[in-house]
Design a protein around this motif. Structure first.
Motif, PDB file in Angstrom:
ATOM      1  N   ASP A   4       0.851  -1.162   0.000  1.00  0.00           N
ATOM      2  CA  ASP A   4       0.000   0.000   0.000  1.00  0.00           C
ATOM      3  C   ASP A   4       0.905   1.235   0.000  1.00  0.00           C
ATOM      4  OD1 ASP A   4      -1.709   2.016   0.477  1.00  0.00           O
ATOM      5  OD2 ASP A   4      -2.499   1.236   2.367  1.00  0.00           O
ATOM      6  N   PRO A   5       0.790   2.076  -1.035  1.00  0.00           N
ATOM      7  CA  PRO A   5       1.704   3.228  -1.092  1.00  0.00           C
ATOM      8  C   PRO A   5       1.570   4.144   0.134  1.00  0.00           C
ATOM      9  CG  PRO A   5      -0.037   3.428  -2.736  1.00  0.00           C
ATOM     10  CD  PRO A   5      -0.128   2.049  -2.164  1.00  0.00           C
ATOM     11  N   HIS A   6       0.397   4.130   0.753  1.00  0.00           N
ATOM     12  CA  HIS A   6       0.203   5.021   1.904  1.00  0.00           C
ATOM     13  C   HIS A   6       1.218   4.787   3.011  1.00  0.00           C
ATOM     14  CE1 HIS A   6      -3.747   5.154  -0.017  1.00  0.00           C
ATOM     15  NE2 HIS A   6      -3.772   6.379   0.439  1.00  0.00           N
ATOM     16  N   THR A   7       1.655   3.544   3.131  1.00  0.00           N
ATOM     17  CA  THR A   7       2.559   3.262   4.247  1.00  0.00           C
ATOM     18  C   THR A   7       3.899   3.964   4.071  1.00  0.00           C
ATOM     19  OG1 THR A   7       3.401   1.276   3.185  1.00  0.00           O
ATOM     20  CG2 THR A   7       1.549   1.001   4.701  1.00  0.00           C
ATOM     21  N   LEU A   8       4.166   4.468   2.857  1.00  0.00           N
ATOM     22  CA  LEU A   8       5.449   5.151   2.650  1.00  0.00           C
ATOM     23  C   LEU A   8       5.445   6.595   3.161  1.00  0.00           C
ATOM     24  CD1 LEU A   8       6.769   4.017  -0.835  1.00  0.00           C
ATOM     25  CD2 LEU A   8       7.988   3.898   1.340  1.00  0.00           C
ATOM     26  N   ALA A   9       4.282   7.062   3.613  1.00  0.00           N
ATOM     27  CA  ALA A   9       4.170   8.476   3.992  1.00  0.00           C
ATOM     28  C   ALA A   9       5.193   8.879   5.057  1.00  0.00           C
ATOM     29  CB  ALA A   9       2.750   8.777   4.488  1.00  0.00           C
ATOM     30  N   GLY A  10       5.385   8.015   6.043  1.00  0.00           N
ATOM     31  CA  GLY A  10       6.344   8.333   7.107  1.00  0.00           C
ATOM     32  C   GLY A  10       7.753   8.399   6.574  1.00  0.00           C
ATOM     33  N   ALA A  11       8.134   7.372   5.829  1.00  0.00           N
ATOM     34  CA  ALA A  11       9.486   7.332   5.262  1.00  0.00           C
ATOM     35  C   ALA A  11       9.709   8.533   4.349  1.00  0.00           C
ATOM     36  CB  ALA A  11       9.692   6.032   4.491  1.00  0.00           C
ATOM     37  N   TYR A  12       8.680   8.911   3.602  1.00  0.00           N
ATOM     38  CA  TYR A  12       8.812  10.052   2.695  1.00  0.00           C
ATOM     39  C   TYR A  12       9.053  11.342   3.487  1.00  0.00           C
ATOM     40  CZ  TYR A  12       7.873  13.456  -0.934  1.00  0.00           C
ATOM     41  OH  TYR A  12       7.994  14.507  -1.809  1.00  0.00           O
ATOM     42  N   ALA A  13       8.248  11.549   4.521  1.00  0.00           N
ATOM     43  CA  ALA A  13       8.385  12.779   5.315  1.00  0.00           C
ATOM     44  C   ALA A  13       9.729  12.835   6.028  1.00  0.00           C
ATOM     45  CB  ALA A  13       7.245  12.887   6.327  1.00  0.00           C
ATOM     46  N   LEU A  14      10.333  11.682   6.268  1.00  0.00           N
ATOM     47  CA  LEU A  14      11.628  11.633   6.950  1.00  0.00           C
ATOM     48  C   LEU A  14      12.790  11.604   5.950  1.00  0.00           C
ATOM     49  CD1 LEU A  14      10.640   8.940   9.598  1.00  0.00           C
ATOM     50  CD2 LEU A  14      11.221  11.306  10.135  1.00  0.00           C
ATOM     51  N   ASP A  15      12.489  11.767   4.668  1.00  0.00           N
ATOM     52  CA  ASP A  15      13.510  11.649   3.611  1.00  0.00           C
ATOM     53  C   ASP A  15      14.237  10.319   3.685  1.00  0.00           C
ATOM     54  OD1 ASP A  15      13.123  14.219   2.566  1.00  0.00           O
ATOM     55  OD2 ASP A  15      14.371  15.077   4.131  1.00  0.00           O
ATOM     56  N   ALA A  16      13.507   9.270   3.974  1.00  0.00           N
ATOM     57  CA  ALA A  16      14.147   7.968   4.173  1.00  0.00           C
ATOM     58  C   ALA A  16      13.930   7.030   2.983  1.00  0.00           C
ATOM     59  CB  ALA A  16      13.638   7.329   5.461  1.00  0.00           C
ATOM     60  N   ILE A  17      13.457   7.598   1.859  1.00  0.00           N
ATOM     61  CA  ILE A  17      13.341   6.776   0.647  1.00  0.00           C
ATOM     62  C   ILE A  17      14.525   7.129  -0.231  1.00  0.00           C
ATOM     63  CG2 ILE A  17      11.884   6.141  -1.316  1.00  0.00           C
ATOM     64  CD1 ILE A  17       9.511   7.288   0.179  1.00  0.00           C
ATOM     65  N   ASP A  18      15.484   6.211  -0.328  1.00  0.00           N
ATOM     66  CA  ASP A  18      16.680   6.561  -1.100  1.00  0.00           C
ATOM     67  C   ASP A  18      16.597   6.070  -2.540  1.00  0.00           C
ATOM     68  OD1 ASP A  18      16.914   3.916  -0.508  1.00  0.00           O
ATOM     69  OD2 ASP A  18      18.962   4.007   0.260  1.00  0.00           O
ATOM     70  N   ASP A  19      15.545   5.345  -2.858  1.00  0.00           N
ATOM     71  CA  ASP A  19      15.363   4.878  -4.227  1.00  0.00           C
ATOM     72  C   ASP A  19      14.568   5.943  -4.992  1.00  0.00           C
ATOM     73  OD1 ASP A  19      14.221   3.785  -6.549  1.00  0.00           O
ATOM     74  OD2 ASP A  19      14.346   1.755  -5.741  1.00  0.00           O
ATOM     75  N   GLU A  20      15.257   6.571  -5.947  1.00  0.00           N
ATOM     76  CA  GLU A  20      14.667   7.692  -6.681  1.00  0.00           C
ATOM     77  C   GLU A  20      13.335   7.317  -7.335  1.00  0.00           C
ATOM     78  OE1 GLU A  20      14.328  11.436  -7.634  1.00  0.00           O
ATOM     79  OE2 GLU A  20      16.208  10.785  -6.732  1.00  0.00           O
ATOM     80  N   LEU A  21      13.299   6.125  -7.934  1.00  0.00           N
ATOM     81  CA  LEU A  21      12.102   5.693  -8.643  1.00  0.00           C
ATOM     82  C   LEU A  21      10.935   5.501  -7.672  1.00  0.00           C
ATOM     83  CD1 LEU A  21      11.036   4.861 -11.437  1.00  0.00           C
ATOM     84  CD2 LEU A  21      11.614   2.500 -10.842  1.00  0.00           C
ATOM     85  N   GLU A  22      11.241   4.888  -6.558  1.00  0.00           N
ATOM     86  CA  GLU A  22      10.210   4.655  -5.552  1.00  0.00           C
ATOM     87  C   GLU A  22       9.654   5.978  -5.030  1.00  0.00           C
ATOM     88  OE1 GLU A  22      11.691   2.646  -2.072  1.00  0.00           O
ATOM     89  OE2 GLU A  22       9.759   1.684  -1.703  1.00  0.00           O
TER      90      GLU A  22
END
Lengths: 199, 256
Positions: free
Chosen positions: B9-27
């Protein structure tokens, strides 16, 4: 009476999170007003530098990144959009991303020393608590962080202060990826509610 | 469950996104695209970003006083961006559309530009595939030197300094080569940094580490539009965003 975008009454009398002053200053900065920029500098420089230093850890690099961030604020002030969030959050977001970029590019260039220094961030929460003692704002953050489960707290602080990606956090804490993603999100949500952040 | 997002579920990425914790550019890009379509998610991100920013403010430390002078000096040379395009503000007003998520774009573009500038000089030494890098540099080098319009300028270090710098420019190749020899060794906490200087603009062209004989690996790069000089300064390890010392070498770029 209160302007629509003003802070909550229980909120920001000491921290100026929703600072109408900063927002106004940014729109002057966007028109090339250097005096307004000096005031912006006075308002945000310590916050930017402190955050960058926490993530990057090396003083000289942090000074450089801080300089980049503040120049970026000058450069893109016209792109700040109040509808997207507070001016301070905008600045802090630029600062955090720049700090992370610096840490990750250091990593990419196989700077082992730097990598080792980052892995030393075993207890980012304790460090934060220590370095910010005595400040009201930090006290509140500390209290709110204590209200998280330890997995939530570690996920959130390792990512934010340690500059780790969620994959790295999962590895460090030896938990599955979906768990880390979920803990980051519900941890931040709990923190948001505890801090009374305006939504 | 959801085939397009790999079962997550893409929604679960909201926290990681707000923390700049997604290092995969495509993701991250996929998540941002999702935000453009999901007003509720964008709203959540706003709150979480605000929350993360609070974490940042709690770490405040006063920077050294000289930093302000540097910043004020630099902004005098930096062109400000105009407001976002009308298309973006229109879609913003409608709370939908494909407006990009602030300030990722400008920050990344600037960061990439800076990183690229700093990286050029050190690539030859640090790249994973050293040999291939060296070959590439040699190919570029040969192309510049062999170009019919190649022009060369050599100059000695300023008084009190050691070394000689040479710059070779080929406008037809849109490349320049910088070499230095006889440079003094520097302590661990300092580095040589090369600059391209145009009226009103100075850009880093990379960090240089001379070998024991004081020679640098050749730097091959594109001349900045309008650049009239190249300078070499001594900077703190890691380099600076602007020269902080008097140039040791200052070379006028050969005119076309």
């Amino acid at each position: 009476m209160r302007p629509e975008r003003e802070s909550r009454p229980d909120g920001d009398h000491h921290g100026g999170h929703r600072s109408p002053e900063l927002e106004e200053l940014l729109s002057s900065v966007a028109r090339g007003d250097r005096t307004a920029f000096e005031r912006v500098y006075a308002l945000v420089a310590a916050r930017v530098y402190g955050l960058v230093l926490r993530v990057v850890r090396d003083r000289a690099h942090s000074e450089e990144v801080t300089q980049e961030v503040l120049v970026e604020v000058w450069r893109s002030a016209a792109r700040y959009d109040p509808e997207r969030g507070s001016a301070l959050a905008w600045v802090m977001t630029i600062a955090h991303r720049r700090a992370i970029d610096r840490v990750r590019s250091a990593q990419a260039s196989t700077d082992r020393e730097n990598r080792a220094a980052r892995l030393d961030v075993r207890r980012p929460f304790d460090e934060v608590a220590e370095s910010v003692q005595g400040r009201l704002e930090s006290e509140r953050l500390r209290r709110c962080l204590e209200g998280l489960t330890s997995l939530q707290r570690e996920s959130v602080t390792f990512a934010y202060y340690g500059g780790y990606s969620y994959r790295e956090v999962a590895e460090l804490l030896t938990v599955p990826l979906p768990t880390v993603k979920t803990r980051m999100r519900d941890g931040l949500i709990r923190l948001r509610d505890c801090l009374g952040v305006e939504r | 469950m959801n085939a397009t997002t790999g079962g997550h579920d893409p929604h679960t990425l909201a926290g990681a996104y707000a923390l700049d914790a997604i290092d995969d550019e495509l993701e991250r890009r996929r998540f941002e695209e999702h935000l453009d379509r999901c007003a509720e998610c964008a709203q959540e991100i706003r709150g979480l970003t605000e929350t993360a920013a609070r974490m940042g403010q709690a770490a405040a430390v006063e920077p050294p006083a000289w930093l302000k002078d540097r910043v004020m000096a630099e902004i005098g040379q930096v062109r400000q961006l105009p407001p976002a395009l009308t298309r973006t503000s229109a879609s913003r007003r409608g709370r939908t559309g494909r407006s990009r998520w602030w300030p990722r774009v400008t920050a990344v573009v600037a960061a990439v530009a800076t990183a690229a500038a700093v990286t050029v000089g050190v690539l030859a030494i640090q790249a994973r595939d050293q040999l291939e890098q060296v070959r590439q540099v040699n190919r570029d080098l040969t192309a510049v030197i062999a170009a019919p319009d190649a022009r060369t300028i050599t100059a000695p270090a300023a008084q009190g300094g050691a070394g000689t710098g040479t710059v070779i420019v080929s406008r037809s190749q849109d490349r320049l080569v910088f070499l230095a020899a006889g440079l003094a060794p520097l302590p661990q906490n300092q580095t040589y940094q090369l600059w391209q200087i145009a009226p009103g603009q100075i850009r880093s062209a990379g960090l240089l580490r001379p070998d024991t004989g004081g020679h640098t690996a050749p730097v091959v790069t594109a001349p900045d539009p309008g650049a009239t000089q190249m300078g070499l300064t001594v900077e703190p390890a890691g380099g600076s965003t602007r020269p902080s010392t008097q140039p040791l070498l200052l070379l006028n770029m050969p005119a076309t």
